[in-house]
Design a protein around this motif. Structure first.
Motif, PDB file in Angstrom:
ATOM      1  N   LEU A  37     -31.711  68.639 -33.082  1.00  0.00           N
ATOM      2  CA  LEU A  37     -31.936  67.398 -33.653  1.00  0.00           C
ATOM      3  C   LEU A  37     -31.341  67.373 -35.180  1.00  0.00           C
ATOM      4  CD1 LEU A  37     -35.426  66.372 -32.429  1.00  0.00           C
ATOM      5  CD2 LEU A  37     -33.315  65.118 -31.952  1.00  0.00           C
TER       6      LEU A  37
ATOM      7  N   TRP B 130     -27.051  64.508 -26.239  1.00  0.00           N
ATOM      8  CA  TRP B 130     -28.092  63.270 -26.217  1.00  0.00           C
ATOM      9  C   TRP B 130     -29.239  63.772 -25.016  1.00  0.00           C
ATOM     10  CZ3 TRP B 130     -26.461  57.969 -24.215  1.00  0.00           C
ATOM     11  CH2 TRP B 130     -27.518  57.058 -24.662  1.00  0.00           C
TER      12      TRP B 130
ATOM     13  N   CYS C  77     -31.626  66.512 -26.328  1.00  0.00           N
ATOM     14  CA  CYS C  77     -32.509  65.728 -27.235  1.00  0.00           C
ATOM     15  C   CYS C  77     -33.494  64.617 -26.495  1.00  0.00           C
ATOM     16  CB  CYS C  77     -31.900  64.924 -28.170  1.00  0.00           C
ATOM     17  SG  CYS C  77     -30.811  65.923 -29.500  1.00  0.00           S
TER      18      CYS C  77
ATOM     19  N   ASP D 194     -35.891  67.363 -25.027  1.00  0.00           N
ATOM     20  CA  ASP D 194     -36.681  67.891 -26.111  1.00  0.00           C
ATOM     21  C   ASP D 194     -38.121  66.917 -26.614  1.00  0.00           C
ATOM     22  OD1 ASP D 194     -37.228  70.236 -27.349  1.00  0.00           O
ATOM     23  OD2 ASP D 194     -36.097  69.473 -29.212  1.00  0.00           O
ATOM     24  N   THR D 195     -37.683  65.335 -26.529  1.00  0.00           N
ATOM     25  CA  THR D 195     -38.628  64.492 -26.934  1.00  0.00           C
ATOM     26  C   THR D 195     -39.850  64.271 -25.948  1.00  0.00           C
ATOM     27  OG1 THR D 195     -36.919  63.448 -28.305  1.00  0.00           O
ATOM     28  CG2 THR D 195     -38.708  62.254 -27.731  1.00  0.00           C
TER      29      THR D 195
END
Length: 190
Positions: free
Chosen positions: A27, A69, A72, A75-76
């Motif tokens: 990020l 992408w 991420c 991860d979120t």
């Protein structure tokens, strides 16, 4: 390695655990000011890749940009799951959920592991689950009494996968692994 935040009174909360091969701070490519810090939980080697090189690779190769992408997004989703777990799960379920997640992540794309090394201290497990180290000890004992999981010498043995999944409310969809309807069991050494 762990990602964490810390209060002004030095209380730490792990917000993610990164395994070997993970991109621990992707990020930061689009948000150069970090929102947390990284902590080596075991002996760790960190490879630093300049942001400009990652941006250039993503610009030149759309598949790489898509992989970044997706990383991420996972991860979120993992952070959201950890927040839900800490906010609404009981202590035993929190630890069980973490063990399920690690079993899936150590297993790879098409399997989960019922045995793996997890060289975390009870204090680090407490920081990951939002409970005290004493409560971690009690909760691990409860998981052992239920014949679901034992941890001995930093080695996790899951004895009843379905029972652990049920107890902890674990659904691996947030990890976005290519597992089909159900991963196969692999009894591999870590």
């Amino acid at each position: 390695m762990g990602r964490f935040g810390q209060t002004a009174s030095a209380q730490r909360q792990l917000t993610g655990i990164h395994l070997s091969g993970d991109m621990a701070d992707l990020l930061s490519v689009v948000r150069p000011t970090g929102v947390g810090a990284l902590l080596a939980l075991t002996e760790t080697t960190i490879l630093r890749v300049p942001h400009r090189a990652l941006r250039a690779a993503a610009a030149q190769f759309p598949a790489i940009a898509e992989a970044f992408w997706r990383h991420c997004a996972v991860d979120t989703a993992t952070l959201m799951q950890w927040l839900l777990n800490i906010g609404r799960g009981d202590a035993v379920g929190r630890l069980g959920h973490l063990m399920c997640e690690m079993a899936m992540r150590f297993g790879g794309e098409r399997e989960y592991r019922l045995q793996f090394d997890l060289p975390l201290t009870q204090e680090q497990l407490a920081d990951a689950t939002g409970i005290t180290p004493v409560h971690v000890n009690r909760s691990l004992r409860r998981l052992r009494e239920l014949k679901l999981v034992t941890i001995c010498r930093k080695r996790v043995d899951i004895h009843d996968w379905d029972g652990l999944v049920s107890l902890s409310g674990f659904d691996p969809d947030y990890l976005a692994l290519d597992i089909g309807n159900r991963p196969k069991v692999r009894l591999l050494s870590a």
